[in-house]
Design a protein around this motif. Sequence first.
Motif, PDB file in Angstrom:
ATOM      1  N   GLU A   1      13.394  16.578 -10.875  1.00  0.00           N
ATOM      2  CA  GLU A   1      14.638  16.038 -10.351  1.00  0.00           C
ATOM      3  C   GLU A   1      14.373  14.778  -9.538  1.00  0.00           C
ATOM      4  O   GLU A   1      15.080  13.791  -9.645  1.00  0.00           O
ATOM      5  CB  GLU A   1      15.327  17.075  -9.473  1.00  0.00           C
ATOM      6  CG  GLU A   1      15.814  18.316 -10.218  1.00  0.00           C
ATOM      7  CD  GLU A   1      16.486  19.278  -9.269  1.00  0.00           C
ATOM      8  OE1 GLU A   1      17.660  19.033  -8.947  1.00  0.00           O
ATOM      9  OE2 GLU A   1      15.834  20.250  -8.848  1.00  0.00           O
ATOM     10  N   VAL A   2      13.332  14.828  -8.711  1.00  0.00           N
ATOM     11  CA  VAL A   2      12.996  13.665  -7.897  1.00  0.00           C
ATOM     12  C   VAL A   2      12.525  12.521  -8.772  1.00  0.00           C
ATOM     13  O   VAL A   2      12.840  11.361  -8.533  1.00  0.00           O
ATOM     14  CB  VAL A   2      11.914  14.032  -6.868  1.00  0.00           C
ATOM     15  CG1 VAL A   2      11.552  12.828  -6.028  1.00  0.00           C
ATOM     16  CG2 VAL A   2      12.421  15.159  -5.973  1.00  0.00           C
ATOM     17  N   ALA A   3      11.803  12.842  -9.816  1.00  0.00           N
ATOM     18  CA  ALA A   3      11.265  11.803 -10.693  1.00  0.00           C
ATOM     19  C   ALA A   3      12.364  11.012 -11.364  1.00  0.00           C
ATOM     20  O   ALA A   3      12.164   9.862 -11.748  1.00  0.00           O
ATOM     21  CB  ALA A   3      10.357  12.427 -11.747  1.00  0.00           C
ATOM     22  N   ARG A   4      13.553  11.597 -11.509  1.00  0.00           N
ATOM     23  CA  ARG A   4      14.643  10.886 -12.176  1.00  0.00           C
ATOM     24  C   ARG A   4      15.447  10.031 -11.218  1.00  0.00           C
ATOM     25  O   ARG A   4      16.339   9.305 -11.624  1.00  0.00           O
ATOM     26  CB  ARG A   4      15.576  11.899 -12.855  1.00  0.00           C
ATOM     27  CG  ARG A   4      14.990  12.567 -14.077  1.00  0.00           C
ATOM     28  CD  ARG A   4      16.098  13.206 -14.903  1.00  0.00           C
ATOM     29  NE  ARG A   4      16.760  14.279 -14.172  1.00  0.00           N
ATOM     30  CZ  ARG A   4      16.398  15.558 -14.232  1.00  0.00           C
ATOM     31  NH1 ARG A   4      15.365  15.912 -14.967  1.00  0.00           N
ATOM     32  NH2 ARG A   4      17.058  16.484 -13.543  1.00  0.00           N
ATOM     33  N   VAL A   5      15.184  10.145  -9.891  1.00  0.00           N
ATOM     34  CA  VAL A   5      15.965   9.394  -8.907  1.00  0.00           C
ATOM     35  C   VAL A   5      15.749   7.894  -9.096  1.00  0.00           C
ATOM     36  O   VAL A   5      14.624   7.450  -9.259  1.00  0.00           O
ATOM     37  CB  VAL A   5      15.565   9.816  -7.475  1.00  0.00           C
ATOM     38  CG1 VAL A   5      16.236   8.909  -6.474  1.00  0.00           C
ATOM     39  CG2 VAL A   5      15.960  11.260  -7.230  1.00  0.00           C
TER      40      VAL A   5
ATOM     41  N   GLY B   1       7.956  10.408  -8.598  1.00  0.00           N
ATOM     42  CA  GLY B   1       8.893  11.019  -7.661  1.00  0.00           C
ATOM     43  C   GLY B   1       8.581  10.664  -6.226  1.00  0.00           C
ATOM     44  O   GLY B   1       9.484  10.449  -5.411  1.00  0.00           O
ATOM     45  N   VAL B   2       7.302  10.590  -5.900  1.00  0.00           N
ATOM     46  CA  VAL B   2       6.898  10.222  -4.544  1.00  0.00           C
ATOM     47  C   VAL B   2       7.384   8.819  -4.205  1.00  0.00           C
ATOM     48  O   VAL B   2       7.968   8.580  -3.139  1.00  0.00           O
ATOM     49  CB  VAL B   2       5.368  10.328  -4.398  1.00  0.00           C
ATOM     50  CG1 VAL B   2       4.889   9.558  -3.184  1.00  0.00           C
ATOM     51  CG2 VAL B   2       4.938  11.782  -4.282  1.00  0.00           C
ATOM     52  N   VAL B   3       7.153   7.878  -5.112  1.00  0.00           N
ATOM     53  CA  VAL B   3       7.565   6.491  -4.862  1.00  0.00           C
ATOM     54  C   VAL B   3       9.080   6.407  -4.727  1.00  0.00           C
ATOM     55  O   VAL B   3       9.604   5.748  -3.816  1.00  0.00           O
ATOM     56  CB  VAL B   3       7.063   5.561  -5.989  1.00  0.00           C
ATOM     57  CG1 VAL B   3       7.648   4.172  -5.831  1.00  0.00           C
ATOM     58  CG2 VAL B   3       5.539   5.508  -5.985  1.00  0.00           C
ATOM     59  N   ALA B   4       9.811   7.078  -5.612  1.00  0.00           N
ATOM     60  CA  ALA B   4      11.273   7.028  -5.555  1.00  0.00           C
ATOM     61  C   ALA B   4      11.807   7.618  -4.262  1.00  0.00           C
ATOM     62  O   ALA B   4      12.773   7.109  -3.681  1.00  0.00           O
ATOM     63  CB  ALA B   4      11.860   7.771  -6.753  1.00  0.00           C
TER      64      ALA B   4
ATOM     65  N   ILE C   1       8.007  22.945   3.545  1.00  0.00           N
ATOM     66  CA  ILE C   1       8.453  21.549   3.471  1.00  0.00           C
ATOM     67  C   ILE C   1       8.117  20.995   2.092  1.00  0.00           C
ATOM     68  O   ILE C   1       7.020  21.197   1.566  1.00  0.00           O
ATOM     69  CB  ILE C   1       7.787  20.705   4.573  1.00  0.00           C
ATOM     70  CG1 ILE C   1       8.194  21.236   5.948  1.00  0.00           C
ATOM     71  CG2 ILE C   1       8.171  19.234   4.442  1.00  0.00           C
ATOM     72  CD1 ILE C   1       7.432  20.601   7.103  1.00  0.00           C
ATOM     73  N   ASN C   2       9.073  20.278   1.503  1.00  0.00           N
ATOM     74  CA  ASN C   2       8.926  19.726   0.161  1.00  0.00           C
ATOM     75  C   ASN C   2       7.687  18.834   0.049  1.00  0.00           C
ATOM     76  O   ASN C   2       7.357  18.084   0.972  1.00  0.00           O
ATOM     77  CB  ASN C   2      10.185  18.921  -0.196  1.00  0.00           C
ATOM     78  CG  ASN C   2      10.238  18.556  -1.663  1.00  0.00           C
ATOM     79  OD1 ASN C   2       9.480  17.719  -2.112  1.00  0.00           O
ATOM     80  ND2 ASN C   2      11.147  19.175  -2.395  1.00  0.00           N
ATOM     81  N   GLY C   3       7.013  18.892  -1.107  1.00  0.00           N
ATOM     82  CA  GLY C   3       5.803  18.105  -1.324  1.00  0.00           C
ATOM     83  C   GLY C   3       6.043  16.615  -1.221  1.00  0.00           C
ATOM     84  O   GLY C   3       5.167  15.862  -0.771  1.00  0.00           O
ATOM     85  N   TYR C   4       7.209  16.145  -1.621  1.00  0.00           N
ATOM     86  CA  TYR C   4       7.513  14.713  -1.536  1.00  0.00           C
ATOM     87  C   TYR C   4       7.621  14.269  -0.084  1.00  0.00           C
ATOM     88  O   TYR C   4       7.178  13.184   0.291  1.00  0.00           O
ATOM     89  CB  TYR C   4       8.796  14.405  -2.301  1.00  0.00           C
ATOM     90  CG  TYR C   4       8.683  14.762  -3.752  1.00  0.00           C
ATOM     91  CD1 TYR C   4       7.970  13.953  -4.630  1.00  0.00           C
ATOM     92  CD2 TYR C   4       9.261  15.925  -4.250  1.00  0.00           C
ATOM     93  CE1 TYR C   4       7.835  14.290  -5.966  1.00  0.00           C
ATOM     94  CE2 TYR C   4       9.129  16.270  -5.575  1.00  0.00           C
ATOM     95  CZ  TYR C   4       8.409  15.451  -6.432  1.00  0.00           C
ATOM     96  OH  TYR C   4       8.267  15.795  -7.750  1.00  0.00           O
ATOM     97  N   ARG C   5       8.237  15.107   0.717  1.00  0.00           N
ATOM     98  CA  ARG C   5       8.355  14.794   2.142  1.00  0.00           C
ATOM     99  C   ARG C   5       6.967  14.734   2.770  1.00  0.00           C
ATOM    100  O   ARG C   5       6.658  13.833   3.550  1.00  0.00           O
ATOM    101  CB  ARG C   5       9.211  15.870   2.812  1.00  0.00           C
ATOM    102  CG  ARG C   5       9.308  15.777   4.318  1.00  0.00           C
ATOM    103  CD  ARG C   5      10.255  14.687   4.775  1.00  0.00           C
ATOM    104  NE  ARG C   5      10.652  14.894   6.165  1.00  0.00           N
ATOM    105  CZ  ARG C   5      11.571  14.182   6.793  1.00  0.00           C
ATOM    106  NH1 ARG C   5      12.193  13.219   6.148  1.00  0.00           N
ATOM    107  NH2 ARG C   5      11.885  14.426   8.044  1.00  0.00           N
TER     108      ARG C   5
ATOM    109  N   ASP D   1       0.832  -1.209   0.000  1.00  0.00           N
ATOM    110  CA  ASP D   1       0.000   0.000   0.000  1.00  0.00           C
ATOM    111  C   ASP D   1       0.863   1.253   0.000  1.00  0.00           C
ATOM    112  O   ASP D   1       0.510   2.265  -0.615  1.00  0.00           O
ATOM    113  CB  ASP D   1      -0.919   0.003   1.226  1.00  0.00           C
ATOM    114  CG  ASP D   1      -2.390  -0.142   0.838  1.00  0.00           C
ATOM    115  OD1 ASP D   1      -2.672  -0.288  -0.360  1.00  0.00           O
ATOM    116  OD2 ASP D   1      -3.251  -0.122   1.730  1.00  0.00           O
ATOM    117  N   ASN D   2       1.983   1.190   0.696  1.00  0.00           N
ATOM    118  CA  ASN D   2       2.860   2.347   0.818  1.00  0.00           C
ATOM    119  C   ASN D   2       3.673   2.609  -0.453  1.00  0.00           C
ATOM    120  O   ASN D   2       3.919   3.767  -0.805  1.00  0.00           O
ATOM    121  CB  ASN D   2       3.800   2.134   2.008  1.00  0.00           C
ATOM    122  CG  ASN D   2       4.768   3.284   2.203  1.00  0.00           C
ATOM    123  OD1 ASN D   2       5.961   3.074   2.396  1.00  0.00           O
ATOM    124  ND2 ASN D   2       4.287   4.510   2.166  1.00  0.00           N
ATOM    125  N   LEU D   3       4.058   1.559  -1.168  1.00  0.00           N
ATOM    126  CA  LEU D   3       4.989   1.722  -2.290  1.00  0.00           C
ATOM    127  C   LEU D   3       4.364   1.564  -3.673  1.00  0.00           C
ATOM    128  O   LEU D   3       4.910   2.089  -4.648  1.00  0.00           O
ATOM    129  CB  LEU D   3       6.139   0.710  -2.166  1.00  0.00           C
ATOM    130  CG  LEU D   3       7.335   1.113  -1.299  1.00  0.00           C
ATOM    131  CD1 LEU D   3       8.449   0.095  -1.450  1.00  0.00           C
ATOM    132  CD2 LEU D   3       7.854   2.491  -1.656  1.00  0.00           C
TER     133      LEU D   3
END
Length: 520
Positions: A516-520, A217-220, A430-434, A195-197
Motif C-alpha cells: 500500500e505504501v509503495a503505491r503512494v 515505500g520508504v522514499v514515498a 510501530i510501522n517499519g516505514y516510520r 542522502d535522505n531521499l
Amino acid sequence: MSSPDDVEDVQTELNEAEDARSAPALTFYGGRAASAIPLGLFVVWAVVQSGLFGIGDTTGLVLGMLVSLVVGMFFVKGDWKHYANAIFEGMTERVAATAIVAWLWAGMFAQLLQDGGFVNGLIWVANAIPVSEAVLPTLLPALTFVLAALLATGIGTGYGTTITFVTTFFPATVLLGANPVLMFGAILSGAVFGDNLAPVSDTTIVSAVTQNADIGGVVASRLKYAFVAAALAMVGYLVAGQLMATYQPTGDGLPSGNAVGLVHLVSMGLVIWTAVNGRHIVEAISWGIIAAIVFNVGLDLAPANSIVQFVAPTTAPVADAFTWLPIVTIAGPDTPAAGVHGSLYTGAAGFFPLIVLTLLIVAAARIMIQGGGFEAVQDFLLSTVATKVRRAETTMVLGTAGVNAMITINTAAEIAIAPYVARIGEQFNINGYRRANILDANTSALGYIFPWAGGVLAGYSQMPALVEEYGVESMLVNPVDVWPFVFHGWLLFFVFLAAALTGYGLEYSTDREAEEVARV
C-alpha cells in the motif's frame, strides 16, 4: 531506483555488523560502558581541537582517534590481542570501504571539473543572469542548496555531492560575493537532502532493509517530512543571504568567466543519468571521469599533463627516453617537484587523512559493539525511558542522534543503531516505514553537521587547495563555523523530533501494508 547489487552490498554490510555483535566479547574494567572510551575520548578531542582551538585539521583528528584507541586498551581485561583484533576487524568492514571509494572517485571527478574551467563557466552564467551584482550574492546560497539537493538525489551520495560542489560551485559563488560559511552550509544541506531521499543512497537502503520495508515505500513515506524541512531551509538561506556579510571581490568588478567550461554539465549529467538508471556509483562516476578527460583534452580546457604528470628526478637515467610523452618530464626549475602530479592525483590524495580517520572510527565502533556498550545503552533506554509510544519514538530520534555524534560516518552509524530502532519499534508495534524514516533522517542529517563528521571533513579537505589556487583566504571555512548553517540538516532533525513528541505521521504495523505504501 536501486539496483539488486546495491541491496546485496548493504546486506553484506549488515551481515558484517551482525558478525561484530556475535564475535567474542571484549570485557573492560568499568563494565560495558568502558567500551565507549575510544569513541568518547575522540569526541572530546574533536570538540577541543575544532571548537576550543579552532583547528580543522583532519590529520589532527586522526591523531586524536589513535590516542583514544591506545587509551581504551588499558581498560581491557585479559589479553590485549582481542582488542587489537577488534581494531583490525573493524578497519576491514565493508561500510568503511564504501565511503572511501566514493570519496576517491568523487575527488578525482571534481578535480577534473575544476581544472577544466567549470568554475569559470558558472561565473559566466552568473554574470549573464539579469540580476544586479548587489542582489546576486544574496540568492546564491538558496540556489546552491537546490542544485546540490538535485545532484545528491540523482547520484545517491552526499559525500560525492559535497566534494563536487565545494570544488566547483563554492569558489565560483565566493568570487561572486557570497558568504563562504553560508555557502558551505548550503552545500552540506543539499547533501543531506539527497542522502535522505535518494533511492540509491546507502542510508536509504540500510534504513529500509534493517526495518523490513521496501525501498520505494520508504522514499514515498518520507517525502512529507523532507519537503517541510527543505522549504524552511530554503527560506532560511534566502533570509541569511540578505543578512550575512559577503566577501567583496578584489580588482575591477566580478570575474568575467568563460562559457566553454559549461561543457562539463554534460559530464555531471552523465553521472546522474547513469546512477539513476541503476548502475553502481563507482561506474557512474567513472563515466563522468572519462567524459571530463575527453572534454578537457579535446577542447583544450586542460592539457594532458594536467590530468596526470610524471616528473622524474634528474638522477633517473631511463626517464629521458620517455620525455616525448606529454605526461612525462624531468624535474627542473620550471617544473613541479619530482613525483606524480595532476588532477587525478590531487583529487584522490586530498582524502588520504580522512580515509585513515574513517577506518579508525569504524574500528572504535566495533570495539564498542563487542564490548557491549551499544547493547547497554539500548537496554537502559528500553527499560527506563521508552515506556510509551511517543517516548519510545523520542528515544529513537535522540538515540540515533547520539550515535551519530560518535560514529561520524553516517552509514556506519546507521548500521550500528538499526537493531535498536527495530527492537524498540517492534515492541511498540510501530510501522517499519516510520522506523526507517526516523533512522535515516537522523543519520543523513547529523552526518553533515558535527565539525568532525565525515561529510563536513570531506568538503573541508578540498578547501586548502582552493585558497592556494584563487588566493582568497575566506575559502577556508573552519568546520566549527559552519555547523549552525546546515539548515536542512537541523530542520530535518527537529521535524522528526516534533513528529515523535506529537505523534504526527505515526503509523502502526497494522495500519498499512508494504504494497500500500509503495503505491503512494
